[in-house]
Motif scaffolding. Structure first.
Motif, PDB file in Angstrom:
ATOM      1  N   THR A  78      -1.548  -6.220   8.445  1.00 40.82           N
ATOM      2  CA  THR A  78      -0.913  -5.293   7.503  1.00 40.82           C
ATOM      3  C   THR A  78      -0.660  -6.006   6.185  1.00 40.82           C
ATOM      4  O   THR A  78      -0.176  -7.139   6.165  1.00 40.82           O
ATOM      5  N   VAL A  79      -1.022  -5.333   5.101  1.00 37.89           N
ATOM      6  CA  VAL A  79      -0.868  -5.863   3.744  1.00 37.89           C
ATOM      7  C   VAL A  79       0.014  -4.889   2.966  1.00 37.89           C
ATOM      8  O   VAL A  79      -0.054  -3.670   3.180  1.00 37.89           O
ATOM      9  N   VAL A  80       0.845  -5.417   2.072  1.00 37.98           N
ATOM     10  CA  VAL A  80       1.784  -4.589   1.304  1.00 37.98           C
ATOM     11  C   VAL A  80       1.453  -4.635  -0.176  1.00 37.98           C
ATOM     12  O   VAL A  80       1.171  -5.708  -0.727  1.00 37.98           O
ATOM     13  N   SER A  81       1.500  -3.480  -0.817  1.00 33.21           N
ATOM     14  CA  SER A  81       1.356  -3.389  -2.270  1.00 33.21           C
ATOM     15  C   SER A  81       2.509  -2.542  -2.799  1.00 33.21           C
ATOM     16  O   SER A  81       2.723  -1.412  -2.339  1.00 33.21           O
ATOM     17  N   TRP A  82       3.254  -3.114  -3.740  1.00 32.43           N
ATOM     18  CA  TRP A  82       4.358  -2.371  -4.339  1.00 32.43           C
ATOM     19  C   TRP A  82       3.864  -1.683  -5.603  1.00 32.43           C
ATOM     20  O   TRP A  82       3.390  -2.327  -6.532  1.00 32.43           O
ATOM     21  N   SER A  83       3.971  -0.367  -5.634  1.00 31.14           N
ATOM     22  CA  SER A  83       3.560   0.390  -6.805  1.00 31.14           C
ATOM     23  C   SER A  83       4.460   0.046  -7.974  1.00 31.14           C
ATOM     24  O   SER A  83       5.641  -0.260  -7.798  1.00 31.14           O
ATOM     25  N   LEU A 115     -14.677  -4.309  -0.878  1.00 31.89           N
ATOM     26  CA  LEU A 115     -13.574  -3.573  -0.274  1.00 31.89           C
ATOM     27  C   LEU A 115     -13.928  -2.100  -0.150  1.00 31.89           C
ATOM     28  O   LEU A 115     -14.567  -1.528  -1.041  1.00 31.89           O
ATOM     29  N   LEU A 116     -13.508  -1.524   0.934  1.00 32.72           N
ATOM     30  CA  LEU A 116     -13.636  -0.088   1.141  1.00 32.72           C
ATOM     31  C   LEU A 116     -12.297   0.420   1.654  1.00 32.72           C
ATOM     32  O   LEU A 116     -11.776  -0.085   2.649  1.00 32.72           O
ATOM     33  N   VAL A 117     -11.713   1.385   0.958  1.00 33.72           N
ATOM     34  CA  VAL A 117     -10.396   1.891   1.303  1.00 33.72           C
ATOM     35  C   VAL A 117     -10.503   3.332   1.781  1.00 33.72           C
ATOM     36  O   VAL A 117     -11.080   4.182   1.089  1.00 33.72           O
ATOM     37  N   GLU A 118      -9.974   3.590   2.959  1.00 31.66           N
ATOM     38  CA  GLU A 118      -9.818   4.966   3.459  1.00 31.66           C
ATOM     39  C   GLU A 118      -8.352   5.325   3.273  1.00 31.66           C
ATOM     40  O   GLU A 118      -7.483   4.784   3.954  1.00 31.66           O
ATOM     41  N   THR A 119      -8.061   6.216   2.342  1.00 31.06           N
ATOM     42  CA  THR A 119      -6.679   6.519   2.016  1.00 31.06           C
ATOM     43  C   THR A 119      -6.048   7.423   3.063  1.00 31.06           C
ATOM     44  O   THR A 119      -6.734   8.102   3.827  1.00 31.06           O
ATOM     45  N   ARG A 130      -4.603   1.700  -8.232  1.00 36.98           N
ATOM     46  CA  ARG A 130      -3.988   3.016  -8.379  1.00 36.98           C
ATOM     47  C   ARG A 130      -4.077   3.857  -7.104  1.00 36.98           C
ATOM     48  O   ARG A 130      -4.352   5.051  -7.143  1.00 36.98           O
ATOM     49  N   LEU A 131      -3.826   3.230  -6.007  1.00 39.85           N
ATOM     50  CA  LEU A 131      -3.771   3.980  -4.759  1.00 39.85           C
ATOM     51  C   LEU A 131      -2.455   4.756  -4.684  1.00 39.85           C
ATOM     52  O   LEU A 131      -1.415   4.275  -5.141  1.00 39.85           O
ATOM     53  N   PRO A 132      -2.463   5.949  -4.121  1.00 37.85           N
ATOM     54  CA  PRO A 132      -1.210   6.688  -3.959  1.00 37.85           C
ATOM     55  C   PRO A 132      -0.350   6.040  -2.884  1.00 37.85           C
ATOM     56  O   PRO A 132      -0.860   5.321  -2.015  1.00 37.85           O
ATOM     57  N   PRO A 133       0.950   6.260  -2.917  1.00 38.90           N
ATOM     58  CA  PRO A 133       1.805   5.742  -1.842  1.00 38.90           C
ATOM     59  C   PRO A 133       1.329   6.246  -0.488  1.00 38.90           C
ATOM     60  O   PRO A 133       0.900   7.389  -0.342  1.00 38.90           O
ATOM     61  N   GLY A 134       1.398   5.386   0.488  1.00 35.58           N
ATOM     62  CA  GLY A 134       0.954   5.749   1.828  1.00 35.58           C
ATOM     63  C   GLY A 134       0.527   4.518   2.598  1.00 35.58           C
ATOM     64  O   GLY A 134       0.640   3.385   2.114  1.00 35.58           O
ATOM     65  N   VAL A 135       0.038   4.731   3.800  1.00 33.84           N
ATOM     66  CA  VAL A 135      -0.495   3.651   4.625  1.00 33.84           C
ATOM     67  C   VAL A 135      -1.987   3.905   4.784  1.00 33.84           C
ATOM     68  O   VAL A 135      -2.407   4.834   5.477  1.00 33.84           O
ATOM     69  N   HIS A 136      -2.783   3.100   4.105  1.00 38.19           N
ATOM     70  CA  HIS A 136      -4.221   3.274   4.049  1.00 38.19           C
ATOM     71  C   HIS A 136      -4.913   2.220   4.922  1.00 38.19           C
ATOM     72  O   HIS A 136      -4.274   1.280   5.402  1.00 38.19           O
ATOM     73  N   HIS A 151      -4.281  -2.596   7.595  1.00 45.32           N
ATOM     74  CA  HIS A 151      -3.484  -1.494   7.068  1.00 45.32           C
ATOM     75  C   HIS A 151      -2.928  -1.927   5.721  1.00 45.32           C
ATOM     76  O   HIS A 151      -2.441  -3.055   5.574  1.00 45.32           O
ATOM     77  N   LEU A 152      -2.967  -1.050   4.755  1.00 44.33           N
ATOM     78  CA  LEU A 152      -2.450  -1.335   3.421  1.00 44.33           C
ATOM     79  C   LEU A 152      -1.307  -0.365   3.127  1.00 44.33           C
ATOM     80  O   LEU A 152      -1.523   0.838   2.963  1.00 44.33           O
ATOM     81  N   VAL A 153      -0.092  -0.898   3.101  1.00 49.59           N
ATOM     82  CA  VAL A 153       1.084  -0.080   2.811  1.00 49.59           C
ATOM     83  C   VAL A 153       1.334  -0.120   1.313  1.00 49.59           C
ATOM     84  O   VAL A 153       1.618  -1.188   0.754  1.00 49.59           O
ATOM     85  N   VAL A 154       1.215   1.016   0.652  1.00 51.21           N
ATOM     86  CA  VAL A 154       1.526   1.132  -0.769  1.00 51.21           C
ATOM     87  C   VAL A 154       2.846   1.881  -0.877  1.00 51.21           C
ATOM     88  O   VAL A 154       2.959   3.026  -0.426  1.00 51.21           O
ATOM     89  N   ALA A 155       3.851   1.227  -1.441  1.00 51.15           N
ATOM     90  CA  ALA A 155       5.196   1.803  -1.497  1.00 51.15           C
ATOM     91  C   ALA A 155       5.760   1.725  -2.901  1.00 51.15           C
ATOM     92  O   ALA A 155       5.438   0.806  -3.660  1.00 51.15           O
ATOM     93  N   PRO A 156       6.617   2.690  -3.273  1.00 55.00           N
ATOM     94  CA  PRO A 156       7.344   2.576  -4.542  1.00 55.00           C
ATOM     95  C   PRO A 156       8.209   1.321  -4.520  1.00 55.00           C
ATOM     96  O   PRO A 156       8.530   0.793  -3.451  1.00 55.00           O
ATOM     97  N   PRO A 157       8.616   0.837  -5.678  1.00 52.76           N
ATOM     98  CA  PRO A 157       9.374  -0.418  -5.705  1.00 52.76           C
ATOM     99  C   PRO A 157      10.779  -0.321  -5.155  1.00 52.76           C
ATOM    100  O   PRO A 157      11.322  -1.307  -4.671  1.00 52.76           O
ATOM    101  N   ARG A 158      11.384   0.876  -5.227  1.00 54.47           N
ATOM    102  CA  ARG A 158      12.776   1.003  -4.801  1.00 54.47           C
ATOM    103  C   ARG A 158      13.015   2.356  -4.148  1.00 54.47           C
ATOM    104  O   ARG A 158      12.306   3.325  -4.407  1.00 54.47           O
TER     105      ARG A 158
END
Length: 728
Positions: A78-83, A115-119, A130-136, A151-158
């Protein structure tokens, strides 16, 4: 007699192996002291993680395998990206997140990696920009042909923050009986309390105990913090009369008879001083709900029920199946026939078919309870509450319950969550709750945690997380060993926080972390960075790094829920009068002479009284219709809370009527009626919801709290989203 030899510490290789799996080999109960875990404890914890460390040869083999695995893998599971967009997707999960820093794990990939991302939204992209928030899901293919999926978790910062300062009520729901309750407080009472407090008092929230499904027993464990399931609520909280099908039951005489029995049960608590009998309440409600469930659903209700079943899917079917099997085989799945201990076995599939009527019944109850929880939150918001109902998430589940059965793959077998020895408990604590395996959570993209949060946020304006430090690490105790023979296991706190922020932001909900007690350095800072509010209790707020005296209000943190007490502590009146010491003495819980304990308690409260007086918060008492000395001091304590910059201020509802008894007295089991007391006045007489609403003492206390403007000032409550509020 020869003294026992101290346990052998881990050697260098075992220490290295443990570190690679997030298992600690020492801990620091205080800055100047380090305690080494035993090699035996570390070995057993590693075994629970699927790592063989049973001897030097096994340790070397496991160490080599782990180092090789980490050296060769392209990505962690699992990888995390903070929007960088503070508003995220506005709660819907369909807009772009506005970019953000590239996760370090992706930045470290070999040059030329594709890289290939399934959102989560079903799109396919060749970039993580610019991935939308979610678990991709991201697939990386290196130039040498190696591939990895993560898994790529994209989350807002707060997380969202309360819209300005607000105050609210804290109550254990079972203790809040009305003239309509069936022997314990229910969701109808919760909606009534929220509607009254919001409209009449200007309160911003009502916080309740965990309403998770309990493990049935004889008697049922009344503690709400050791549930069968955290994912699904307990139908014992249903207001039976509020179920739409109740009006169409085929045998109304039988229903009336049940209601009359419920009335007598209520009277035994309110008028005769009996304890709340959860099992007796459930016996009546279950019989009534059997009649209600026999009423056919209308087309609209049937469609709503179908949507709920489809949305909850396998998780609900597992929960309802466990409930049905527990009726036949008992409430500990470890003692069931072997073929039924696996939720995916052929025997379980066959039993599910044979018990289909009972599975359907328990699924129906989950739907009905969810609907009343949602209605309570809707009532709170319609009453003007900016937050509404604050629900409580227990730290774990009962090892024999529904979640432990359905989620075996995610739980560490043979382990229990607890706490190491510290200044408050020299023997440590074992809470009897199996911990989640951090490796399995990461491999799943934190799927069970995500599903749990999403279910709770559906009907919560805010969520309190018990022992929030568990997002970072938990003390694992091997089964059969004392808590001293445990060690810490670390979780991927960034991933856990990212999932929490993602789901909380989607729901527009506030999150409050219970961070009392010993907290690892950096934890509170990490929580604050992501918008998780802390918990500050007046009696614990002292200048521990200085002279130890009470902390002045301007030095309190802003990002917290500030209260005078909690369900595990004495009421404010009991604390101020010292009655909590006498109670512990009567129960044989004191470890020092009574007079010594009384003197220490008096000195503690004396320092607080001195500070309250110095700040001019102790107003006139007695005569002319003024408050009693005790009421004046309780009011002064809450005026003090208003002087702090705390974003949320909580009032323990029993404090409003002078209740002396704690709802739970840690360290007791059958010596004290934990979790079974109705709210009572200063004389111990139970007080109904209707009497609470008419209580002059409660109204006077609330009048103090309605000055929720800027710290230290009076004025109209500021709870709108546009109100100014302290940072942090």
């Amino acid at each position: 007699m020869t003294a026992p030899r101290p346990a052998a510490p881990p050697d260098e290789e075992l220490t290295r192996l443990a570190a690679l799996h997030g298992v600690a080999t020492s801990y620091s109960p205080s800055p100047d002291r380090t305690v080494t875990a035993s090699a035996a404890a570390v070995t057993r914890v590693l075994a629970a993680l699927g790592v063989d460390a049973s001897g030097p040869r096994a340790v070397r083999a496991a160490l080599a395998a782990r180092e090789r695995e980490l050296g060769e893998r392209l990505l962690p599971p699992t990888v995390v990206s903070w929007s960088d967009n503070a508003e995220g997707d506005g709660g819907g999960g369909n807009g772009d997140g506005g970019g953000g820093d590239t996760p370090a794990a992706l930045a470290a990939l070999p040059r030329g990696t594709r890289l290939l991302v399934e959102t989560e939204q079903g799109e396919t992209r060749a970039s993580v920009e610019r991935l939308p928030p979610g678990v991709h899901r991201v697939t990386a293919t290196a130039p040498d042909g190696r591939t990895a999926r993560a898994h790529l978790v994209v989350a807002p910062p707060r997380l969202p923050a309360p819209g300005g300062r607000t105050y609210g009520l804290l109550v254990q729901l079972y203790s809040l009986l009305s003239g309509r309750s069936w022997g314990m407080g229910d969701l109808g009472d919760l909606a009534e309390l929220a509607g009254w407090a919001g409209r009449t008092l200007g309160a911003g929230f009502v916080q309740v105990n965990p309403l998770h499904a309990a493990v049935p027993g004889a008697p049922t464990d009344p503690s709400p913090y050791r549930p069968s399931s955290r994912r699904f609520p307990d139908p014992v909280h249903l207001r039976v009369e509020d179920v739409p099908e109740f009006a169409y039951v085929a045998d109304p005489d039988r229903v009336r008879a049940l209601a009359e029995r419920a009335g007598r049960l209520r009277e035994t608590v309110l008028d005769k001083g009996a304890l709340i009998d959860r099992d007796a309440v459930w016996e009546l409600k279950r019989e009534a709900l059997e009649l209600v469930a026999a009423v056919p659903l209308g087309p609209g209700r049937r469609a709503a029920h179908g949507d709920f079943l489809a949305e909850e899917g396998e998780a609900l079917e597992d929960h309802a199946t466990w409930c049905a099997l527990a009726e036949v085989h008992g409430s500990d799945w470890h003692r069931w026939p072997e073929g039924l201990r696996d939720p995916r076995s052929e025997d379980t599939t066959r039993a599910r078919r044979e018990l289909r009527d009972r599975v359907d019944f328990w699924s129906r109850l989950a739907w009905l309870t969810d609907a009343q929880l949602t209605a309570a939150q809707r009532t709170a918001r319609e009453a003007g509450m900016p937050v509404g109902i604050v629900h409580d998430l227990a730290v774990g589940v009962h090892p024999g319950g529904a979640d432990a059965w359905a989620q075996q793959e995610y739980l560490a077998a043979g382990m229990s969550v607890g706490a190491p020895p510290d200044a408050f408990n020299a023997r440590g604590q074992d809470w009897g709750l199996p911990p989640w395996r951090p490796d399995r959570l990461a491999e799943s993209g934190y799927a069970p945690f995500r599903r749990l949060l999403r279910a709770l946020f559906r009907y919560a304006g805010a969520l309190r997380i018990d022992h929030v430090m568990g997002l970072f690490r938990l003390w694992w105790v091997p089964q059969g060993e004392p808590p001293t023979e445990g060690t810490y296991v670390r979780y991927d706190a960034e991933a856990m926080l990212a999932v929490l922020v993602l789901e909380g932001s989607r729901a527009g909900a506030v999150v409050i972390g219970e961070d009392l007690g010993t907290v690892e350095p950096g934890v509170r800072e990490a929580l604050r960075e992501r918008g998780v509010l802390g918990t500050s209790v007046l009696w614990f707020e002292r200048d521990w790094e200085g002279d130890g005296r009470p902390l002045p209000p301007d030095r309190w943190r802003a990002g917290c829920l500030a209260t005078a007490t909690t369900h595990d502590l004495p009421s404010t009146a009991a604390r101020l009068t010292g009655e909590h010491v006498d109670l512990r003495d009567r129960l044989g819980l004191l470890t020092r002479p009574l007079e010594e304990e009384r003197a220490e308690a008096a000195a503690d409260t004396g320092e607080w009284r001195e500070l309250l007086a110095r700040l001019g918060l102790l107003l006139g008492t007695g005569g002319g219709g003024g408050p009693s000395a005790e009421e004046a001091e309780v009011q002064a304590v809450h005026r003090f809370l208003l002087r702090t910059p705390a974003r949320m201020i909580g009032v323990w509802l029993p404090d409003g009527v002078g209740d002396r008894r704690p709802q739970n007295l840690p360290g007791t089991w059958d010596q004290y009626p934990n979790w079974r007391l109705p709210i009572a006045d200063a004389e111990g007489r139970p007080v109904t919801l209707e009497e609470l609403a008419a209580s002059p003492r409660l109204r006077a206390l609330i009048d103090v709290l309605r000055d929720t403007g800027a710290p230290g000032t009076a004025g109209t409550p500021r709870t709108g989203a546009g109100a100014d509020h302290p940072s942090g």
